[in-house]
Design an enzyme around this catalytic site. Structure first.
Site, short mmCIF file in Angstrom:
data_model
loop_
_atom_site.label_atom_id
_atom_site.label_comp_id
_atom_site.label_asym_id
_atom_site.label_seq_id
_atom_site.Cartn_x
_atom_site.Cartn_y
_atom_site.Cartn_z
CE1 TYR A 146 -4.50 1.23 4.54
CE2 TYR A 146 -2.91 -0.04 5.80
CZ TYR A 146 -3.38 0.43 4.59
OH TYR A 146 -2.73 0.11 3.45
CB VAL B 213 0.02 -5.77 4.48
CG1 VAL B 213 -1.15 -5.00 5.06
CG2 VAL B 213 -0.19 -6.09 3.01
CE1 TYR C 77 -5.13 -1.36 -3.96
CE2 TYR C 77 -5.69 -3.69 -4.04
CZ TYR C 77 -5.37 -2.56 -3.31
OH TYR C 77 -5.27 -2.63 -1.95
CB SER D 87 -0.96 0.01 1.21
OG SER D 87 -1.99 -0.93 1.02
CE LYS E 198 -3.65 0.66 -1.07
NZ LYS E 198 -4.42 0.20 0.12
#
Length: 314
Positions: free
Chosen positions: A243, A261, A191, A64, A67
């Site tokens: 998060y 992760v 993605y 991630s 992103k």
């Protein structure tokens, strides 16, 4: 105030002695195979120094963290109109939660949770084939890092696709609300592949430099994004980058950061340095356990906090 070299060595030495290292992300089978004893850290300062410790040259799946870079590209293409399709608020829920989408009409809370990043991937497709969009993302990262050796781990990408049932659910749910233009499998193809990009701590810290330099690439002096946009991306990293653990990271570390992760964290000390740390074991929120501790310790030693009266420029 110790020198940065001494602080980095102290942090790396302490992390090497710790036994409680968290748990690797077994729900993506390829990530579950990574040795939890690994630890690397890299710092690239705005005056051009590159300092590393531990396994900082070993590539890992950035997941991630990618992103941050896809958001940067999407803002370059769509500008502020992007915010009609994805929000800018912390989610307060796990990164792959579907709960809020129903209450908020298929608009993800922010671009760093999975649903938000799938929307960003859909934006980047813009009528292209997934292969072309994936190539554009990879080219952008290579440009930022000044390193043509950065690649996508095809085994990780395949592993994500094979087990990504919840991401398929998120994409299909947003499609039902009209918030995906392309077929869900096309957006997901982009993605899964950008999450499977493999980079070392050194490469990742190099790629993040523009966010510490007010939006400029220090190699060329040219603007990657405006200084205002760099500030806003950093603000989103601070409030949403971990998060439902984002508030705790801001409280303990005090700098913009984006986790993945795969165990990596990209940190930005605006005006001073770009940081990257990697330790595969995760805490209960899905963020690198030792990586978070290491950045907290380094930030405390160096007084690197956006909330400090004055950042120490070491």
């Amino acid at each position: 105030m110790p020198h940065l070299e001494e602080a980095l060595a102290e942090v790396a030495a302490e992390m090497a002695q710790r036994t409680d290292r968290g748990e690797v992300a077994t729900y993506i089978p390829q990530l579950g195979k990574v040795d939890p004893r690994k630890f690397g850290i890299a710092v690239v300062t705005n005056d051009g120094r590159v300092l590393t410790a531990g396994d900082a040259e070993e590539a890992f799946s950035i997941q991630s963290i990618s992103k941050v870079f896809t958001l940067t590209l999407a803002l370059g293409e769509k500008g502020d109109s992007l915010w009609k399709r994805v929000g800018r608020e912390p989610s307060g829920n796990p990164f792959n939660s579907i709960v809020q989408l129903e209450h908020e009409n298929g608009i993800p809370r922010n671009p760093f949770i999975n649903a938000g990043a799938i929307v960003v991937s859909d934006v980047l497709l813009a009528g292209h084939q997934p292969r072309e969009t994936i190539g554009e993302i990879l080219h952008f990262l290579r440009f930022l890092a000044g390193d043509e050796t950065i690649t996508i781990d095809s085994e990780v990408a395949a592993s994500e696709r094979a087990t990504g049932y919840r991401n398929f659910a998120l994409a299909n749910y947003m499609k039902s609300f009209g918030n995906l233009v392309h077929a869900p499998e096309l957006a997901l193809g982009v993605y899964f592949h950008h999450c499977a990009i493999a980079m070392s701590c050194r490469q990742l810290a190099m790629a993040g430099r523009f966010l510490a330099h007010g939006g400029r690439n220090p190699d060329t002096g040219h603007s990657v994004v405006s200084s205002e946009r760099a500030r806003r991306i950093n603000a989103l990293m601070l409030t949403c980058g971990h998060y439902d653990g984002s508030g705790d990271f801001a409280f303990r570390v005090g700098i913009p950061g984006k986790s993945g992760v795969g165990g990596g964290i990209l940190g930005i000390v605006p005006g001073i340095a770009s940081l990257a740390v990697w330790s595969p074991g995760l805490n209960e929120n899905g963020n690198s356990k030792l990586g978070s501790i290491a950045l907290e310790k380094l930030a405390r030693i160096m007084n690197w906090s956006v909330f400090a009266p004055q950042l120490q420029r070491q």
